[in-house]
Design a protein around this motif. Structure first.
Motif, PDB file in Angstrom:
ATOM      1  N   THR A 261       0.741  -1.321  -0.028  1.00 11.45           N
ATOM      2  CA  THR A 261      -0.047   0.069   0.214  1.00 11.45           C
ATOM      3  C   THR A 261       0.892   1.380  -0.063  1.00 11.45           C
ATOM      4  OG1 THR A 261      -0.108   0.335   2.403  1.00 11.45           O
ATOM      5  CG2 THR A 261      -1.859  -1.178   1.376  1.00 11.45           C
ATOM      6  N   ALA A 262       2.178   1.074   0.277  1.00 11.51           N
ATOM      7  CA  ALA A 262       3.016   2.352   0.131  1.00 11.51           C
ATOM      8  C   ALA A 262       2.865   3.306  -0.908  1.00 11.51           C
ATOM      9  CB  ALA A 262       4.468   1.922   0.412  1.00 11.51           C
ATOM     10  N   PRO A 263       2.988   2.827  -2.132  1.00  8.32           N
ATOM     11  CA  PRO A 263       2.959   3.484  -3.366  1.00  8.32           C
ATOM     12  C   PRO A 263       1.390   4.307  -3.346  1.00  8.32           C
ATOM     13  CG  PRO A 263       2.842   1.601  -4.029  1.00  8.32           C
ATOM     14  CD  PRO A 263       3.291   1.606  -2.625  1.00  8.32           C
ATOM     15  N   LEU A 264       0.379   3.598  -2.890  1.00  9.33           N
ATOM     16  CA  LEU A 264      -0.986   4.288  -2.822  1.00  9.33           C
ATOM     17  C   LEU A 264      -0.895   5.714  -1.787  1.00  9.33           C
ATOM     18  CD1 LEU A 264      -3.092   1.030  -2.330  1.00  9.33           C
ATOM     19  CD2 LEU A 264      -2.667   2.399  -4.719  1.00  9.33           C
ATOM     20  N   TRP A 265      -0.396   5.422  -0.842  1.00 10.54           N
ATOM     21  CA  TRP A 265      -0.005   6.663  -0.009  1.00 10.54           C
ATOM     22  C   TRP A 265       0.873   7.656  -0.395  1.00 10.54           C
ATOM     23  CZ3 TRP A 265      -4.087   6.951   3.214  1.00 10.54           C
ATOM     24  CH2 TRP A 265      -4.525   5.970   3.647  1.00 10.54           C
ATOM     25  N   LEU A 266       1.742   7.183  -1.329  1.00 13.07           N
ATOM     26  CA  LEU A 266       2.764   8.115  -1.498  1.00 13.07           C
ATOM     27  C   LEU A 266       2.138   9.021  -2.497  1.00 13.07           C
ATOM     28  CD1 LEU A 266       5.788   8.870  -1.523  1.00 13.07           C
ATOM     29  CD2 LEU A 266       6.213   7.156  -3.539  1.00 13.07           C
ATOM     30  N   GLY A 267       1.380   8.390  -3.374  1.00  9.10           N
ATOM     31  CA  GLY A 267       0.806   9.266  -4.575  1.00  9.10           C
ATOM     32  C   GLY A 267      -0.128  10.263  -3.699  1.00  9.10           C
ATOM     33  N   ALA A 268      -0.926   9.872  -2.805  1.00  3.44           N
ATOM     34  CA  ALA A 268      -1.758  10.866  -2.091  1.00  3.44           C
ATOM     35  C   ALA A 268      -0.817  11.895  -1.328  1.00  3.44           C
ATOM     36  CB  ALA A 268      -2.455  10.239  -1.048  1.00  3.44           C
ATOM     37  N   LEU A 269       0.065  11.614  -0.858  1.00  4.11           N
ATOM     38  CA  LEU A 269       0.932  12.407   0.133  1.00  4.11           C
ATOM     39  C   LEU A 269       1.768  13.284  -0.944  1.00  4.11           C
ATOM     40  CD1 LEU A 269       2.579  12.909   2.753  1.00  4.11           C
ATOM     41  CD2 LEU A 269       4.463  11.724   1.843  1.00  4.11           C
ATOM     42  N   THR A 270       1.941  13.271  -2.239  1.00  8.30           N
ATOM     43  CA  THR A 270       2.833  14.191  -3.011  1.00  8.30           C
ATOM     44  C   THR A 270       1.950  14.657  -4.466  1.00  8.30           C
ATOM     45  OG1 THR A 270       3.617  12.209  -4.393  1.00  8.30           O
ATOM     46  CG2 THR A 270       4.784  12.746  -2.376  1.00  8.30           C
ATOM     47  N   GLY A 271       0.634  14.141  -4.285  1.00  2.00           N
ATOM     48  CA  GLY A 271      -0.273  14.650  -5.436  1.00  2.00           C
ATOM     49  C   GLY A 271       0.135  14.129  -6.622  1.00  2.00           C
ATOM     50  N   SER A 272       0.494  12.818  -6.646  1.00  3.64           N
ATOM     51  CA  SER A 272       0.960  12.198  -7.602  1.00  3.64           C
ATOM     52  C   SER A 272       0.062  10.996  -7.946  1.00  3.64           C
ATOM     53  CB  SER A 272       2.603  12.051  -7.676  1.00  3.64           C
ATOM     54  OG  SER A 272       3.218  12.839  -7.404  1.00  3.64           O
ATOM     55  N   THR A 273      -1.049  11.122  -8.272  1.00  6.51           N
ATOM     56  CA  THR A 273      -2.006   9.739  -8.231  1.00  6.51           C
ATOM     57  C   THR A 273      -3.258  10.147  -9.178  1.00  6.51           C
ATOM     58  OG1 THR A 273      -3.379   8.274  -7.007  1.00  6.51           O
ATOM     59  CG2 THR A 273      -2.904  10.633  -6.046  1.00  6.51           C
ATOM     60  N   PRO A 274      -3.426   9.095  -9.927  1.00  8.64           N
ATOM     61  CA  PRO A 274      -4.779   9.226 -10.726  1.00  8.64           C
ATOM     62  C   PRO A 274      -6.063   9.062  -9.627  1.00  8.64           C
ATOM     63  CG  PRO A 274      -3.648   7.304 -11.333  1.00  8.64           C
ATOM     64  CD  PRO A 274      -2.870   7.980 -10.197  1.00  8.64           C
ATOM     65  N   LEU A 275      -5.732   8.198  -8.920  1.00 11.48           N
ATOM     66  CA  LEU A 275      -6.605   7.713  -7.625  1.00 11.48           C
ATOM     67  C   LEU A 275      -7.516   8.810  -7.069  1.00 11.48           C
ATOM     68  CD1 LEU A 275      -4.799   4.669  -6.474  1.00 11.48           C
ATOM     69  CD2 LEU A 275      -6.262   4.775  -8.349  1.00 11.48           C
ATOM     70  N   SER A 276      -8.753   8.770  -6.709  1.00  6.90           N
ATOM     71  CA  SER A 276      -9.392   9.481  -5.746  1.00  6.90           C
ATOM     72  C   SER A 276      -8.977   9.332  -4.471  1.00  6.90           C
ATOM     73  CB  SER A 276     -10.876   9.300  -6.020  1.00  6.90           C
ATOM     74  OG  SER A 276     -11.297   8.313  -5.352  1.00  6.90           O
ATOM     75  N   PRO A 277      -9.145  10.312  -3.338  1.00  6.34           N
ATOM     76  CA  PRO A 277      -8.923  10.144  -1.892  1.00  6.34           C
ATOM     77  C   PRO A 277      -9.634   8.672  -1.397  1.00  6.34           C
ATOM     78  CG  PRO A 277      -9.084  12.598  -2.322  1.00  6.34           C
ATOM     79  CD  PRO A 277      -9.378  11.608  -3.608  1.00  6.34           C
ATOM     80  N   GLY A 278     -10.699   8.717  -1.703  1.00  6.42           N
ATOM     81  CA  GLY A 278     -11.527   7.500  -1.196  1.00  6.42           C
ATOM     82  C   GLY A 278     -11.284   6.267  -1.797  1.00  6.42           C
ATOM     83  N   GLU A 279     -10.760   6.048  -2.895  1.00  4.04           N
ATOM     84  CA  GLU A 279     -10.166   5.040  -3.510  1.00  4.04           C
ATOM     85  C   GLU A 279      -8.808   4.683  -2.934  1.00  4.04           C
ATOM     86  OE1 GLU A 279      -9.315   2.985  -7.981  1.00  4.04           O
ATOM     87  OE2 GLU A 279      -9.991   5.092  -8.037  1.00  4.04           O
ATOM     88  N   THR A 280      -7.970   5.574  -2.694  1.00  3.67           N
ATOM     89  CA  THR A 280      -6.845   5.391  -2.262  1.00  3.67           C
ATOM     90  C   THR A 280      -6.917   4.550  -0.775  1.00  3.67           C
ATOM     91  OG1 THR A 280      -5.469   7.056  -3.330  1.00  3.67           O
ATOM     92  CG2 THR A 280      -4.618   6.444  -1.063  1.00  3.67           C
ATOM     93  N   ARG A 281      -7.677   5.143   0.158  1.00  6.64           N
ATOM     94  CA  ARG A 281      -7.952   4.437   1.303  1.00  6.64           C
ATOM     95  C   ARG A 281      -8.682   3.327   1.242  1.00  6.64           C
ATOM     96  NH1 ARG A 281     -10.984   7.852   3.473  1.00  6.64           N
ATOM     97  NH2 ARG A 281     -12.963   6.486   4.350  1.00  6.64           N
ATOM     98  N   ARG A 282      -9.681   3.176   0.211  1.00  8.41           N
ATOM     99  CA  ARG A 282     -10.162   1.790   0.170  1.00  8.41           C
ATOM    100  C   ARG A 282      -9.406   0.866  -0.086  1.00  8.41           C
ATOM    101  NH1 ARG A 282     -11.296  -2.583  -0.291  1.00  8.41           N
ATOM    102  NH2 ARG A 282     -12.832  -3.944  -1.667  1.00  8.41           N
ATOM    103  N   LEU A 283      -8.393   0.874  -1.026  1.00  8.92           N
ATOM    104  CA  LEU A 283      -7.546  -0.236  -1.223  1.00  8.92           C
ATOM    105  C   LEU A 283      -6.441  -0.150  -0.366  1.00  8.92           C
ATOM    106  CD1 LEU A 283      -6.703   1.051  -5.056  1.00  8.92           C
ATOM    107  CD2 LEU A 283      -8.031  -0.916  -4.388  1.00  8.92           C
ATOM    108  N   SER A 284      -5.887   0.678   0.327  1.00  9.93           N
ATOM    109  CA  SER A 284      -5.024   0.531   1.384  1.00  9.93           C
ATOM    110  C   SER A 284      -5.514  -0.236   2.738  1.00  9.93           C
ATOM    111  CB  SER A 284      -4.481   2.059   1.843  1.00  9.93           C
ATOM    112  OG  SER A 284      -3.597   2.648   0.739  1.00  9.93           O
ATOM    113  N   SER A 285      -6.626   0.492   3.183  1.00  3.78           N
ATOM    114  CA  SER A 285      -7.356  -0.155   4.282  1.00  3.78           C
ATOM    115  C   SER A 285      -7.799  -1.790   3.948  1.00  3.78           C
ATOM    116  CB  SER A 285      -8.596   0.653   4.772  1.00  3.78           C
ATOM    117  OG  SER A 285      -8.046   1.888   5.308  1.00  3.78           O
TER     118      SER A 285
END
Length: 566
Positions: A261-285
């Motif tokens: 899950t690290a790259p999922l959070w990294l994308g959210a942390l740095t604004g480098s992601t095509p995923l929505s915030p809700g999708e990022t947490r759904r996949l990570s959690s």
């Protein structure tokens, strides 16, 4: 654990409070295994890594320090400060060429950089000098030619920030970043060194360290470069998680578990992601909960060496008792403030929740096949292998629910040989992927998969084998709650092997599904072989496709067969 919140998190029930609780529990559980001076964490277990007990103890310190850094608990960080003082006073092994301490130095340096006001700035000057000197050996240590090249980069970023050997630090950063360029193949994908080693190291190493370095250095140009690559990668990466949260069972070092899950959070942390915030947490959690619900943590609160529970089949010779704590990388999300959208947005469906999909992934030449009814994801591997034989690299297919078996699931066995080496990608497209590989000297297999829904059409052309050589084609290994099917359609009906001394085509239908009562495969797809080497596929929906196996000389074992969609 706090109560579930199914309003904010309808898929997993997990919130930031759950992540914090898990981090606190993991940190508390390892504390009794620290040496009196806090420099080493000797976690229990009989499996010792190739580098030995002392290095394993350092690994226990470094990887759990990284978790403490993401958690930013000042009281916990105090005990790691004591360990740093003792470790750099002669307890820790030195960082030498291609040595395990080089790996752990990167975790220590990253943790110190992330928590500088809470830890580094509060140390005595003598401790700081000893720590910088110990880390400094990483600047000139030779790395293995793979993701290890990024460990001197990570150490150099911290040492440059504190002004220790700035020229050597800069040189280490530039050298490491330059070396990984040769392994970037485009569209957000790296190989982990030479060859075609595609796996989770893309996310938890090849992207993680350069992007974090650029972000911490506040280097806009570097972040644009490496962040852009991460953004591209996550579009494919998000598809490697099943509806139950399970990551794909493919590649090495799988005992790191929710480090996926690290790259999922990294994308959210740095604004480098095509995923929505809700999708990022759904996949990570989802991934975190998947492992916690299935015994990844034992009754002492420790992460075990394995996947669900202990499982030595997944381990490498570098795996030691503390190795699973690279899972600490998953808690990078705690660097996001509590009011960040990734924590406050309602969970949104991930790719496996959104229905059936078959997605080509160009650089690794993979075909990803997911079904919304059961949340299963399958990876058809037509382009990734390790330089060593490894069942987690060399099989034709992997999934989020089945493990490779010792008896060669998803393989083509010619004679008694199930080897699959020298894999060459032959292309990937809408609903299909193809490759060829060597079984043994003089025998090559050219393979095609065509997928739709949960159904797979698999065609294998065996060239270079003597007439009468037996051929066996295998499908999915059965798993808990899923059924595996394999049905011969051509080449194995009237014969069990090679029929003539040139090339013989074998075609099967395969399916892995959790559906308790699926329609028969032959009601969903029909296959027609025209001539010797042309395969037509017709789906019940009315859509169809045709593929041709061709070569310049079918009689030659040296022929290079190809697959062409018509």
């Amino acid at each position: 654990m706090p109560p579930e919140d199914r309003t904010l998190s309808p898929y997993t029930g997990y919130t930031r409070a759950h992540w914090e609780a898990v981090a606190d529990s993991l940190l508390a559980a390892v504390a009794p295994y620290a040496t009196e001076d806090g420099a080493l964490y000797h976690l229990p277990g009989t499996h010792t890594s190739w580098s030995g007990r002392l290095s394993d103890g350092l690994e226990g310190y470094a990887r759990t320090l990284l978790l403490a850094a993401f958690r930013r608990d000042e009281k916990v960080l105090e005990r790691y400060a004591d360990g740093l003082a003792a470790g750099t006073a002669g307890v820790w092994p030195r960082i030498e060429h291609r040595s395990q301490p080089l790996v752990e130095a990167a975790s220590i340096a990253l943790a110190l950089r992330l928590t500088r006001p809470l830890l580094w700035d509060r140390l005595d000057d003598g401790v700081r000098q000893r720590a910088a000197a110990w880390l400094g050996d990483a600047l000139t240590a030779e790395a293995w030619p793979c993701n290890w090249e990024l460990f001197p980069v990570t150490v150099g970023g911290f040492l440059q920030e504190i002004g220790h050997e700035p020229e050597a630090s800069r040189a280490a950063i530039d050298r490491g970043l330059e070396r990984i360029e040769q392994w970037y193949v485009g569209d957000g994908w790296y190989t982990d060194g030479e060859g075609r080693k595609f796996d989770y190291y893309n996310g938890w190493a090849m992207h993680l360290y350069p992007v974090l370095h650029a972000w911490l250095a506040d280097d806009a140009d570097l972040l644009e470069l490496y962040g852009g690559r991460l953004d591209a990668h996550l579009g494919d990466y998000a598809r490697l998680f099943g509806g139950d949260g399970a990551p794909m069972l493919q590649g090495r070092s799988l005992t790191y578990r929710f480090a996926t899950t690290a790259p999922l959070w990294l994308g959210a942390l740095t604004g480098s992601t095509p995923l929505s915030p809700g999708e990022t947490r759904r996949l990570s959690s989802g991934a975190l909960r998947y492992f916690l619900d299935r015994g990844a943590v034992d009754d002492r609160g420790l992460l075990t060496l394995g996947w669900h529970g202990p499982d030595e089949a997944l381990l490498q010779d570098y795996s030691g008792p503390a190795s699973p704590y690279w899972a600490s990388k998953a808690f990078l999300g705690l660097l996001l403030p509590p009011d960040h959208e990734a924590w406050t947005a309602r969970e949104e469906p991930g790719p496996a929740d959104r229905g059936d999909a078959v997605t080509p992934v160009g650089p690794p030449n993979w075909l990803l096949q997911s079904t919304g009814s059961d949340g299963l994801v399958r990876l058809h591997n037509h382009g990734s292998e390790d330089v060593r034989y490894d069942p987690y690299y060399t099989r034709l297919a992997y999934s989020t629910t089945t493990e490779p078996s010792p008896s060669y699931d998803n393989s083509v066995i010619v004679g008694d040989d199930a080897s699959r080496t020298d894999i060459e990608p032959l292309g990937v497209g809408e609903g299909w992927a193809a490759s060829r590989h060597t079984v043994t000297e003089g025998i090559r297999v050219t393979s095609l998969v065509v997928a739709r829904g949960a159904v797979e059409v698999r065609a294998h052309l065996v060239a270079g084998a003597a007439a009468g050589t037996p051929v066996r084609v295998t499908g999915w290994r059965p798993g808990e709650g899923v059924r595996s099917e394999l049905l011969s359609m051509h080449g194995l009906l009237d014969s069990t092997g090679v029929t003539e001394e040139e090339a013989t085509l074998f075609v099967t239908l395969a399916r892995l599904t959790a559906d308790p009562d699926p329609l028969p495969l032959t009601e969903l797809v029909s296959v027609k072989v025209e001539g010797a080497y042309e395969v037509g596929v017709s789906w019940a929906s009315g859509e169809s496709a045709r593929f041709r196996f061709s070569t310049s000389d079918a009689r030659s074992s040296e022929s290079s067969w190809s697959v062409t969609p018509l």
